[in-house]
Scaffold this motif. Structure first.
Motif, PDB file in Angstrom:
ATOM      1  N   PHE A  65     -55.123  24.175-100.366  1.00 60.63           N
ATOM      2  CA  PHE A  65     -54.120  25.232-100.472  1.00 60.63           C
ATOM      3  C   PHE A  65     -54.275  26.266 -99.359  1.00 60.63           C
ATOM      4  O   PHE A  65     -53.290  26.785 -98.845  1.00 60.63           O
ATOM      5  N   MET A  66     -55.509  26.565 -99.002  1.00 58.67           N
ATOM      6  CA  MET A  66     -55.719  27.541 -97.934  1.00 58.67           C
ATOM      7  C   MET A  66     -55.118  27.039 -96.626  1.00 58.67           C
ATOM      8  O   MET A  66     -54.445  27.780 -95.903  1.00 58.67           O
ATOM      9  N   GLN A  67     -55.329  25.762 -96.334  1.00 61.88           N
ATOM     10  CA  GLN A  67     -54.755  25.188 -95.125  1.00 61.88           C
ATOM     11  C   GLN A  67     -53.234  25.197 -95.172  1.00 61.88           C
ATOM     12  O   GLN A  67     -52.560  25.533 -94.190  1.00 61.88           O
ATOM     13  N   ALA A  68     -52.678  24.830 -96.334  1.00 57.30           N
ATOM     14  CA  ALA A  68     -51.214  24.804 -96.471  1.00 57.30           C
ATOM     15  C   ALA A  68     -50.635  26.206 -96.331  1.00 57.30           C
ATOM     16  O   ALA A  68     -49.575  26.395 -95.705  1.00 57.30           O
ATOM     17  N   GLN A  69     -51.302  27.209 -96.899  1.00 56.33           N
ATOM     18  CA  GLN A  69     -50.803  28.577 -96.819  1.00 56.33           C
ATOM     19  C   GLN A  69     -50.794  29.067 -95.367  1.00 56.33           C
ATOM     20  O   GLN A  69     -49.906  29.829 -94.963  1.00 56.33           O
ATOM     21  N   GLN A  70     -51.750  28.617 -94.594  1.00 54.41           N
ATOM     22  CA  GLN A  70     -51.810  29.016 -93.192  1.00 54.41           C
ATOM     23  C   GLN A  70     -50.751  28.306 -92.349  1.00 54.41           C
ATOM     24  O   GLN A  70     -50.268  28.860 -91.361  1.00 54.41           O
ATOM     25  N   GLN A  71     -50.385  27.080 -92.767  1.00 57.53           N
ATOM     26  CA  GLN A  71     -49.471  26.272 -91.957  1.00 57.53           C
ATOM     27  C   GLN A  71     -48.014  26.391 -92.371  1.00 57.53           C
ATOM     28  O   GLN A  71     -47.120  26.183 -91.539  1.00 57.53           O
ATOM     29  N   ARG A  72     -47.762  26.734 -93.628  1.00 56.25           N
ATOM     30  CA  ARG A  72     -46.393  26.727 -94.141  1.00 56.25           C
ATOM     31  C   ARG A  72     -45.911  28.149 -94.419  1.00 56.25           C
ATOM     32  O   ARG A  72     -45.950  28.634 -95.558  1.00 56.25           O
ATOM     33  N   SER A  73     -45.447  28.814 -93.392  1.00 56.61           N
ATOM     34  CA  SER A  73     -44.933  30.175 -93.559  1.00 56.61           C
ATOM     35  C   SER A  73     -43.577  30.191 -94.254  1.00 56.61           C
ATOM     36  O   SER A  73     -43.092  31.248 -94.656  1.00 56.61           O
ATOM     37  N   ASP A  74     -42.965  29.012 -94.418  1.00 56.92           N
ATOM     38  CA  ASP A  74     -41.664  28.925 -95.075  1.00 56.92           C
ATOM     39  C   ASP A  74     -41.781  28.853 -96.593  1.00 56.92           C
ATOM     40  O   ASP A  74     -40.762  28.776 -97.294  1.00 56.92           O
ATOM     41  N   VAL A  75     -43.004  28.880 -97.105  1.00 55.98           N
ATOM     42  CA  VAL A  75     -43.250  28.780 -98.551  1.00 55.98           C
ATOM     43  C   VAL A  75     -44.215  29.886 -98.958  1.00 55.98           C
ATOM     44  O   VAL A  75     -45.182  30.174 -98.256  1.00 55.98           O
ATOM     45  N   ASN A  76     -43.946  30.501-100.104  1.00 63.15           N
ATOM     46  CA  ASN A  76     -44.869  31.482-100.673  1.00 63.15           C
ATOM     47  C   ASN A  76     -45.812  30.773-101.647  1.00 63.15           C
ATOM     48  O   ASN A  76     -45.365  30.194-102.644  1.00 63.15           O
ATOM     49  N   PHE A  77     -47.097  30.806-101.347  1.00 62.57           N
ATOM     50  CA  PHE A  77     -48.114  30.248-102.241  1.00 62.57           C
ATOM     51  C   PHE A  77     -48.704  31.384-103.062  1.00 62.57           C
ATOM     52  O   PHE A  77     -49.198  32.373-102.502  1.00 62.57           O
ATOM     53  N   VAL A  78     -48.648  31.239-104.391  1.00 64.03           N
ATOM     54  CA  VAL A  78     -49.140  32.281-105.295  1.00 64.03           C
ATOM     55  C   VAL A  78     -50.191  31.652-106.209  1.00 64.03           C
ATOM     56  O   VAL A  78     -49.949  30.612-106.833  1.00 64.03           O
ATOM     57  N   PHE A  79     -51.346  32.287-106.295  1.00 68.22           N
ATOM     58  CA  PHE A  79     -52.453  31.771-107.093  1.00 68.22           C
ATOM     59  C   PHE A  79     -52.688  32.711-108.273  1.00 68.22           C
ATOM     60  O   PHE A  79     -52.988  33.890-108.088  1.00 68.22           O
ATOM     61  N   ILE A  80     -52.531  32.178-109.484  1.00 74.15           N
ATOM     62  CA  ILE A  80     -52.680  32.999-110.684  1.00 74.15           C
ATOM     63  C   ILE A  80     -53.929  32.543-111.425  1.00 74.15           C
ATOM     64  O   ILE A  80     -53.944  31.485-112.063  1.00 74.15           O
ATOM     65  N   ASN A  81     -54.973  33.329-111.336  1.00 72.28           N
ATOM     66  CA  ASN A  81     -56.216  32.993-112.012  1.00 72.28           C
ATOM     67  C   ASN A  81     -56.053  33.182-113.516  1.00 72.28           C
ATOM     68  O   ASN A  81     -55.496  34.171-113.982  1.00 72.28           O
ATOM     69  N   GLN A  82     -56.568  32.224-114.278  1.00 68.57           N
ATOM     70  CA  GLN A  82     -56.427  32.228-115.725  1.00 68.57           C
ATOM     71  C   GLN A  82     -57.731  32.589-116.423  1.00 68.57           C
ATOM     72  O   GLN A  82     -58.741  31.894-116.287  1.00 68.57           O
ATOM     73  N   GLY A  83     -57.710  33.726-117.153  1.00 64.81           N
ATOM     74  CA  GLY A  83     -58.807  34.057-118.043  1.00 64.81           C
ATOM     75  C   GLY A  83     -59.990  34.772-117.436  1.00 64.81           C
ATOM     76  O   GLY A  83     -61.014  34.949-118.109  1.00 64.81           O
ATOM     77  N   GLU A  84     -59.896  35.199-116.170  1.00 59.10           N
ATOM     78  CA  GLU A  84     -61.033  35.859-115.544  1.00 59.10           C
ATOM     79  C   GLU A  84     -60.610  37.214-114.974  1.00 59.10           C
ATOM     80  O   GLU A  84     -59.417  37.504-114.849  1.00 59.10           O
ATOM     81  N   TYR A  85     -61.602  38.001-114.607  1.00 59.90           N
ATOM     82  CA  TYR A  85     -61.333  39.335-114.082  1.00 59.90           C
ATOM     83  C   TYR A  85     -61.568  39.383-112.581  1.00 59.90           C
ATOM     84  O   TYR A  85     -62.191  38.490-111.990  1.00 59.90           O
TER      85      TYR A  85
END
Length: 267
Positions: free
Chosen positions: A177-197
């Motif tokens: 995902f980190m690589q894709a986020q760096q390469q694909r500026s045409d897409v918003n990657f959002v990471f939602i952590n579940q159950g942690e602080y």
């Protein structure tokens, strides 16, 4: 997205596939019994050959991604299969037996017809339900404790990844995902952590040297319940107008992620 079966979680896509297969076995058995033939072994061969061809076609289609990690070809957890290849492989087996074994034509054709009818009906229903799903409208917090809504990201297609630091497949797919986020500026990657602080997530990202933007927190796991996700990681692919186009439960490889991205942001 998925259904919990004891300690396991299965995606609806997998469930519907095997429902269609077992209905084919049942219909083939009932019709074959009247004609004193057995088509169950043939249906099993169709399944095995179809899966092998489906995987092979997918790997060839994304050879650039797999060539750097040949062992990844054997890792079927990424869900990388070609529907066209699978259908073609299964049909080749069916045509062979229909031609060489005339006695089983009625039973085998009946079994295949039943499977196709169930599969097509379930796909239509599933796609209708999926198309009605929209972005969660709840408020999240960033690692800096700033409130944010997902509508902030709807200027582009959105990929939402539900994950946790204790989840091994989540951890394995993070570099992808980190690589894709760096390469694909045409897409918003959002990471939602579940159950942690926030401190747990921040410490993990720092220790693994992961540079990921749009990291949000959902300590009460409300998103999993809202989206019907029974396991992690779960990834959802939304079009720019907020309609769910695809979902994937389980680990994504570079190839399967690129394949899913074509559904919302083809290049």
């Amino acid at each position: 997205m998925s259904v919990a079966v004891g300690p396991f979680a299965l995606s609806w896509g997998h469930i519907l596939f095997f429902v269609a297969y077992f209905i084919a076995l049942f219909v083939g058995w009932r019709v074959g019994r009247r004609n004193n033939v057995s088509v169950e072994p043939v249906l099993t061969r169709m399944l095995i050959v179809g899966l092998i061809v489906a995987r092979a076609v997918f790997v060839v289609s994304y050879w650039g991604e797999y060539s750097a990690d040949l062992l990844g070809i054997l890792d079927l957890r990424d869900g990388g299969f070609s529907l066209f290849g699978g259908v073609a492989g299964s049909l080749l087996v069916a045509v062979y037996y229909l031609w060489r074994k005339p006695a089983m034509r009625i039973a085998l054709t009946s079994a295949m017809s039943a499977a196709v009818a169930v599969w097509l009906t379930s796909v239509v229903v599933y796609d209708t339900i999926r198309a009605s799903q929209v972005l969660p409208d709840q408020q999240y917090q960033t690692l800096a404790a700033e409130p944010v809504m997902l509508s902030k990201f709807n200027d582009k297609p959105i990929v939402i990844n539900l994950w946790a630091t204790w989840c091994p497949p989540c951890r394995r797919e993070m570099p992808v995902f980190m690589q894709a986020q760096q390469q694909r500026s045409d897409v918003n990657f959002v990471f939602i952590n579940q159950g942690e602080y926030g401190y747990s997530v921040a410490n993990y990202l720092q220790s693994e040297q992961l540079s990921l933007f749009n990291m949000l927190l959902d300590p009460k796991q409300l998103t999993m319940r809202q989206l019907g996700a029974q396991g992690l990681p779960s990834t959802l692919f939304y079009t720019a107008d907020g309609v769910l186009a695809h979902s994937h439960m389980g680990e994504l490889s570079e190839a399967s992620l690129n394949h899913a991205l074509k559904k919302i942001a083809p290049r």
